[in-house]
Design a protein around this motif. Structure first.
Motif, PDB file in Angstrom:
ATOM      1  N   GLY A   1       4.537  -3.764   7.724  1.00  0.00           N
ATOM      2  CA  GLY A   1       5.665  -3.726   6.782  1.00  0.00           C
ATOM      3  C   GLY A   1       5.256  -3.629   5.323  1.00  0.00           C
ATOM      4  N   GLN A   2       3.968  -3.464   5.072  1.00  0.00           N
ATOM      5  CA  GLN A   2       3.504  -3.413   3.683  1.00  0.00           C
ATOM      6  C   GLN A   2       2.920  -2.057   3.313  1.00  0.00           C
ATOM      7  N   ILE A   3       3.071  -1.080   4.216  1.00  0.00           N
ATOM      8  CA  ILE A   3       2.546   0.258   3.913  1.00  0.00           C
ATOM      9  C   ILE A   3       3.712   1.238   3.899  1.00  0.00           C
ATOM     10  N   ILE A   4       3.809   2.013   2.806  1.00  0.00           N
ATOM     11  CA  ILE A   4       4.856   3.031   2.742  1.00  0.00           C
ATOM     12  C   ILE A   4       4.220   4.394   2.452  1.00  0.00           C
TER      13      ILE A   4
ATOM     14  N   ILE B   1       0.873  -1.186   0.000  1.00  0.00           N
ATOM     15  CA  ILE B   1       0.000   0.000   0.000  1.00  0.00           C
ATOM     16  C   ILE B   1       0.905   1.229   0.000  1.00  0.00           C
ATOM     17  N   CYS B   2       0.739   2.078  -0.997  1.00  0.00           N
ATOM     18  CA  CYS B   2       1.528   3.306  -1.065  1.00  0.00           C
ATOM     19  C   CYS B   2       0.634   4.486  -0.733  1.00  0.00           C
ATOM     20  N   LEU B   3       0.966   5.185   0.341  1.00  0.00           N
ATOM     21  CA  LEU B   3       0.218   6.400   0.679  1.00  0.00           C
ATOM     22  C   LEU B   3       0.851   7.539  -0.102  1.00  0.00           C
TER      23      LEU B   3
ATOM     24  N   ASP C   1       4.607   3.166  10.432  1.00  0.00           N
ATOM     25  CA  ASP C   1       4.342   2.450  11.683  1.00  0.00           C
ATOM     26  C   ASP C   1       3.234   3.188  12.432  1.00  0.00           C
ATOM     27  N   GLU C   2       3.062   2.861  13.692  1.00  0.00           N
ATOM     28  CA  GLU C   2       1.869   3.376  14.377  1.00  0.00           C
ATOM     29  C   GLU C   2       1.970   4.862  14.759  1.00  0.00           C
ATOM     30  N   LYS C   3       3.159   5.446  14.612  1.00  0.00           N
ATOM     31  CA  LYS C   3       3.296   6.878  14.940  1.00  0.00           C
ATOM     32  C   LYS C   3       3.374   7.685  13.650  1.00  0.00           C
ATOM     33  N   LEU C   4       2.930   8.926  13.699  1.00  0.00           N
ATOM     34  CA  LEU C   4       2.854   9.766  12.501  1.00  0.00           C
ATOM     35  C   LEU C   4       4.244  10.063  11.917  1.00  0.00           C
ATOM     36  N   ASP C   5       4.398   9.825  10.626  1.00  0.00           N
ATOM     37  CA  ASP C   5       5.627  10.139   9.878  1.00  0.00           C
ATOM     38  C   ASP C   5       6.874   9.611  10.596  1.00  0.00           C
ATOM     39  N   ASN C   6       6.794   8.387  11.044  1.00  0.00           N
ATOM     40  CA  ASN C   6       7.818   7.890  11.967  1.00  0.00           C
ATOM     41  C   ASN C   6       8.583   6.643  11.518  1.00  0.00           C
ATOM     42  N   GLY C   7       8.013   5.807  10.671  1.00  0.00           N
ATOM     43  CA  GLY C   7       8.632   4.502  10.396  1.00  0.00           C
ATOM     44  C   GLY C   7       9.992   4.589   9.716  1.00  0.00           C
ATOM     45  N   ARG C   8      10.629   3.452   9.587  1.00  0.00           N
ATOM     46  CA  ARG C   8      11.989   3.375   9.029  1.00  0.00           C
ATOM     47  C   ARG C   8      12.065   3.998   7.629  1.00  0.00           C
TER      48      ARG C   8
END
Ligand code: GRF
Length: 187
Positions: A101-104, A82-84, A139-146
């Motif tokens: 791990g499937q949402i970017i 899923i691409c936002l 991830d679950e925090k805004l603009d935060n994932g790897r």
């Protein structure tokens, strides 16, 4: 090569969507865009799904309903990624866990700097010399994932928010597709 199935979530103009669709037409690109979902009825970006004959859904409903319907469609179409892309809603923790791990996402700053909205104005107010964009896992925090990939842009003295947005978005179009290749280890 077996391409992965991707869905793009949008809320607005969809210029990143357009560039991802264009690149996905390349035989060697790791994904096909199988579905476009907008959570805004008036998102002009939907025109790109129509233009390229890609199935699209407009789910201008509350978050709970949006996620129930979207989840069903994503499973039905065996979506792997899923691409936002300018998707202006925060997905629930539950939804994010379900697609772990499937949402970017793409964000118009060099994260972790300038999370959230109004990035260009804040970058200018802070007199930054360099800014850019970041493609990152959600991830679950805004603009935060790897972070997957970042691209830099020089901020010039006479830049205003509009000019800066144009410059950053030009880099975004390259960054998003490069990041998708990187996710699947394509060079
Ligand atoms: C992009 O600048 C992206 O970084 C941000 O929203 C904007 C979307 O633009 N998340 P578009 O809808 O792809 O034209």
């Amino acid at each position: 090569m077996v391409k992965k199935n991707a869905c793009i979530f949008i809320s607005g103009t969809g210029t990143n969507l357009k560039s991802i669709i264009r690149n996905s037409r390349d035989y060697n690109f790791p994904i096909n865009v199988n579905l476009v979902i907008s959570n805004k009825r008036n998102a002009t970006g939907i025109c790109f799904a129509k233009k390229f004959s890609i199935p699209h859904l407009i789910l201008d409903v509350n978050k709970k309903k949006f996620e129930i319907i979207a989840r069903k469609e994503l499973h039905k179409r065996k979506i792997n990624l899923i691409c936002l892309a300018g998707f202006m809603s925060i997905l629930s923790k539950n939804f994010i866990r379900n697609f772990n791990g499937q949402i970017i996402n793409i964000h118009p700053s060099l994260l972790p700097k300038y999370k959230g909205l109004n990035t260009f104005k804040r970058v200018l107010d802070a007199k930054e010399k360099i800014t850019g964009c970041t493609v990152h896992f959600v991830d679950e925090k805004l603009d935060n994932g790897r972070a997957i990939l970042k691209k830099r842009v020089w901020v010039k003295k006479n830049d205003n928010a509009k000019k800066l947005k144009q410059k950053v978005q030009t880099e975004e179009y390259k960054a998003y597709s490069e990041a998708i290749r990187k996710v699947y280890n394509f060079s």
